[in-house]
Design an enzyme around this catalytic site. Structure first.
Site, PDB file in Angstrom:
ATOM      1  N   LYS A 200       1.009  -1.240  -0.184  1.00 27.32           N
ATOM      2  CA  LYS A 200      -0.043  -0.442   0.157  1.00 27.32           C
ATOM      3  C   LYS A 200       0.922   1.212  -0.107  1.00 27.32           C
ATOM      4  CE  LYS A 200      -2.190   2.843   3.125  1.00 27.32           C
ATOM      5  NZ  LYS A 200      -1.900   3.373   1.850  1.00 27.32           N
ATOM      6  N   GLU A 275       9.944   1.248  10.529  1.00 29.58           N
ATOM      7  CA  GLU A 275      10.840   2.019  10.345  1.00 29.58           C
ATOM      8  C   GLU A 275      10.338   2.896  10.478  1.00 29.58           C
ATOM      9  OE1 GLU A 275      13.173   4.936   9.292  1.00 29.58           O
ATOM     10  OE2 GLU A 275      12.808   4.172   7.029  1.00 29.58           O
ATOM     11  N   CYS A 309      13.500  10.329   6.897  1.00 29.77           N
ATOM     12  CA  CYS A 309      13.255  10.455   8.389  1.00 29.77           C
ATOM     13  C   CYS A 309      14.891  10.615   9.385  1.00 29.77           C
ATOM     14  CB  CYS A 309      12.691   8.731   8.451  1.00 29.77           C
ATOM     15  SG  CYS A 309      14.137   7.575   7.691  1.00 29.77           S
ATOM     16  N   GLU A 406       9.434  15.780  16.448  1.00 24.82           N
ATOM     17  CA  GLU A 406       9.939  15.716  14.315  1.00 24.82           C
ATOM     18  C   GLU A 406       9.072  16.305  13.720  1.00 24.82           C
ATOM     19  OE1 GLU A 406       8.842  11.391  12.196  1.00 24.82           O
ATOM     20  OE2 GLU A 406      11.196  11.778  10.791  1.00 24.82           O
TER      21      GLU A 406
HETATM   22  P1  ADP Z   1       1.556  10.635   7.243  1.00 25.57           P
HETATM   23  O1  ADP Z   1       0.734  11.381   8.786  1.00 25.57           O
HETATM   24  O2  ADP Z   1       2.857  11.791   6.750  1.00 25.57           O
HETATM   25  O3  ADP Z   1       0.838  10.660   6.292  1.00 25.57           O
HETATM   26  P2  ADP Z   1       1.650   8.121   8.716  1.00 25.57           P
HETATM   27  O4  ADP Z   1       3.063   7.299   8.898  1.00 25.57           O
HETATM   28  O5  ADP Z   1       0.540   8.311   9.013  1.00 25.57           O
HETATM   29  O6  ADP Z   1       2.491   9.602   7.896  1.00 25.57           O
HETATM   30  O7  ADP Z   1       1.606   7.629   7.157  1.00 25.57           O
HETATM   31  C1  ADP Z   1       2.272   6.525   6.823  1.00 25.57           C
HETATM   32  C2  ADP Z   1       1.473   5.098   5.452  1.00 25.57           C
HETATM   33  O8  ADP Z   1       1.332   5.032   6.877  1.00 25.57           O
HETATM   34  C3  ADP Z   1       0.535   5.821   4.889  1.00 25.57           C
HETATM   35  O9  ADP Z   1       0.798   4.818   3.372  1.00 25.57           O
HETATM   36  C4  ADP Z   1      -0.974   5.642   5.422  1.00 25.57           C
HETATM   37  O10 ADP Z   1      -2.240   5.568   4.273  1.00 25.57           O
HETATM   38  C5  ADP Z   1      -0.543   4.360   6.108  1.00 25.57           C
HETATM   39  N1  ADP Z   1      -1.448   4.512   7.221  1.00 25.57           N
HETATM   40  C6  ADP Z   1      -1.518   5.862   8.080  1.00 25.57           C
HETATM   41  N2  ADP Z   1      -2.371   5.673   9.978  1.00 25.57           N
HETATM   42  C7  ADP Z   1      -2.651   3.973   9.459  1.00 25.57           C
HETATM   43  C8  ADP Z   1      -2.940   3.139   9.877  1.00 25.57           C
HETATM   44  N3  ADP Z   1      -3.545   3.125  11.132  1.00 25.57           N
HETATM   45  N4  ADP Z   1      -2.937   1.712   9.754  1.00 25.57           N
HETATM   46  C9  ADP Z   1      -1.987   1.296   9.071  1.00 25.57           C
HETATM   47  N5  ADP Z   1      -1.587   1.658   8.291  1.00 25.57           N
HETATM   48  C10 ADP Z   1      -1.622   3.694   8.387  1.00 25.57           C
END
Ligand code: ADP
Ligand code: MG
Length: 502
Positions: A200, A275, A309, A406
């Site tokens: 994804k 990560e 990161c 961050e």
């Molecule tokens: P940002 O807040 O900068 O978008 P995230 O760490 O939330 O960073 O997003 C990184 C990835 O994790 C994206 O692919 C996002 O769709 C996915 N993501 C966000 N929230 C969840 C969740 N609760 N469970 C699984 N995947 C998630």
């Protein structure tokens, strides 16, 4: 109605064709719309214009993708391939990525906002190198033989050996800062070890992962081995983490989301590698070569608009050279020309989205409110695009939000070093432990500090140097596990011990 991105006209024919239609999910080797029929738009952050619509995966689509990946893993064509055949397929994929480098770089640049030359010679080249490196591992995964000491039954003896078996169907959830590189980092070791994948991409940047999924098929990787399912975290992402047919989640992203994933994954006892975020220190000593340290530290924070990161977001400089170093970095920051990804004179692009621009803007404001002084920048740029002025803060202290949290943008916070015995403690004064750099010409300082810093990567007279052969990952709240290098094989395999009476 939102306007189209102005940069679509700058795309080459292949990339333009790719974005000229709604991009569907890639499940079991087929382009399919979401079961719900839902789509979302992906934007060019240079002007916030629409690039194209993308099918939005939900729980039903994730289930179909998992079923396809399971069939290939549990006895499908993929599960029967020899290691050398997997190696050859990954090498073919790397060749195809290289052949489509311009197209992929253009898609990356318009979707993420990063400047085209960086996308082409940074991101795409790194993805190719990484896939080639991982291809070699497919034939080099080995177990051990062990002589157990269990009491012998009559004359019998025992021998044990270990098998490194692929962990299974892997759900991979990646962020938007290096979309293609992250996809390659994730699928490379999965394919090398014999796993299958549901990937994804981040909702902000789905395009290059979808194209990479097509190239997997073109390379001859069987349909269903790599499924690409763009969608949102709280729907598609959560469905992956909860799905009982997924054996492991590999996640790169924020620490907050990583913690939520880690908690949820425990319910089905999925393997998890995380990560996560960082607040990486850069330490500049008075004996450093300033011609290396000043531009190096500037790149350490401003590369990819600070959306890295391991970005060197905390700067510690020995007092006697503090003004020289901070003013030098501020001069570089002021000299950058901000512009869209395809502008030839641009030196720094926009951030990935309006949301990210606002987030970084509010951190800058909090720094100013708490009394920090901006030697350069200090503002988001008004207008349609998601630009933020590269900002160098001084007059800071450890209790400020900009020192602790961050920011994930072009913002660095500098503080002077007075007590040489205190450097490691100050550098380690964070919940994170991802990266750190030391700028010095003194070997004792360099290696002495490297040993004391609690971080997964320590760089000396450089920053953000990442290579497929070198393990990468976080101490403390920066994550679980090490990607790349030999270590990554452990993240994608289960160890089985076989014991035999002889
Ligand atoms: P940002 O807040 O900068 O978008 P995230 O760490 O939330 O960073 O997003 C990184 C990835 O994790 C994206 O692919 C996002 O769709 C996915 N993501 C966000 N929230 C969840 C969740 N609760 N469970 C699984 N995947 C998630
Ligand atoms: Mg986008």
């Amino acid at each position: 109605m939102t306007a189209q991105s102005a940069q679509i006209s700058k795309l080459g024919a292949a990339a333009r064709r790719f974005v000229s239609q709604t991009r569907n999910l890639l499940i079991n080797g087929e382009h399919v719309p979401a079961r719900s029929g839902k789509t979302f738009e992906t934007f060019d952050p240079a002007d916030n214009g629409v690039i194209c619509a993308v099918a939005e995966a939900g729980a039903e689509d994730i289930d179909l993708a998992v079923q396809a990946a399971r069939r290939q893993f549990d006895g499908g064509e993929w599960s029967k391939l020899r290691p050398s055949e997997r190696e050859r397929l990954i090498l073919r994929l790397a060749d195809l990525v290289e052949q489509h480098a311009d197209e992929l770089a253009e898609l990356e640049a318009i979707d993420n906002g990063k400047l085209l030359p960086y996308a082409r010679f940074g991101d795409v080249s790194m993805a190719v190198d990484f896939l080639r490196y991982m291809a070699g591992w497919a034939t080099k995964i080995e177990g051990r033989t062990i002589h157990p000491s269990v009491p012998y039954v009559q004359e019998a003896r025992f021998w044990s050996y270990t098998l490194k078996e692929p962990v299974g169907v892997v759900g991979q959830i990646i962020p938007w800062n290096f979309p293609l590189v992250m996809a390659a980092w994730k699928i490379g070791p999965a394919l090398a070890t014999g796993c299958t994948v549901v990937l994804k991409p981040a909702e902000q940047t789905p395009l290059t992962a979808l194209r990479l999924g097509e190239l997997c098929l073109e390379a001859g990787i069987p349909a269903g081995v790599v499924n690409v399912v763009p969608g949102f975290g709280h729907t598609a992402g959560v469905a992956m983490v909860e799905h009982p047919g997924i054996d492991k989640i590999a996640f790169t992203g924020s620490t907050e989301t990583g913690k939520a994933i880690g908690r949820a994954a425990v319910d089905t006892m999925k393997r998890v590698s995380l990560e996560l975020g960082g607040k990486s220190p850069m330490i500049v000593m008075a004996d450093a070569d300033m011609d290396v340290a000043i531009p190096g530290a500037a790149m350490g924070i401003f590369f990819n608009q600070g959306q890295v990161c391991t970005a060197g977001s905390r700067l510690y400089v020995q007092r006697s050279v503090f003004d020289k170093v901070t003013e030098g970095i501020a001069e570089i920051a002021k000299s950058f020309k901000l512009g869209p990804a395809f502008a030839e004179d641009a030196q720094l692009g926009p951030l990935v989205s309006k949301a990210q621009q606002e987030r970084v803007g509010s951190y800058i404001q909090s720094g100013l409110d708490q009394g920090a002084v901006a030697l350069s920048g200090g503002r988001v740029v008004e207008g349609q695009g998601c630009f933020v002025e590269p900002t160098v803060f001084v007059n800071a202290n450890r209790d400020m939000k900009i020192v602790q949290e961050e920011i994930f943008g072009p913002v660095i916070v500098a503080q002077p070093i007075d007590d040489l015995d205190d450097i490691a403690a100050v550098a380690n004064d964070t919940i994170y432990g991802l990266g750190a750099s030391i700028w010095t010409t003194n070997l004792n300082t360099a290696h002495g500090l490297a040993a004391k810093i609690r971080a997964g990567s320590v760089w000396i007279n450089s920053h953000n140097i990442v290579d497929p052969a070198v393990p990468f990952g976080g101490f403390k709240q920066s994550g679980y596990g090490r990607e790349m290098g030999q270590e990554v094989i452990d993240l994608y395999t289960e160890t089985k011990a076989v014991t035999m009476m002889v």
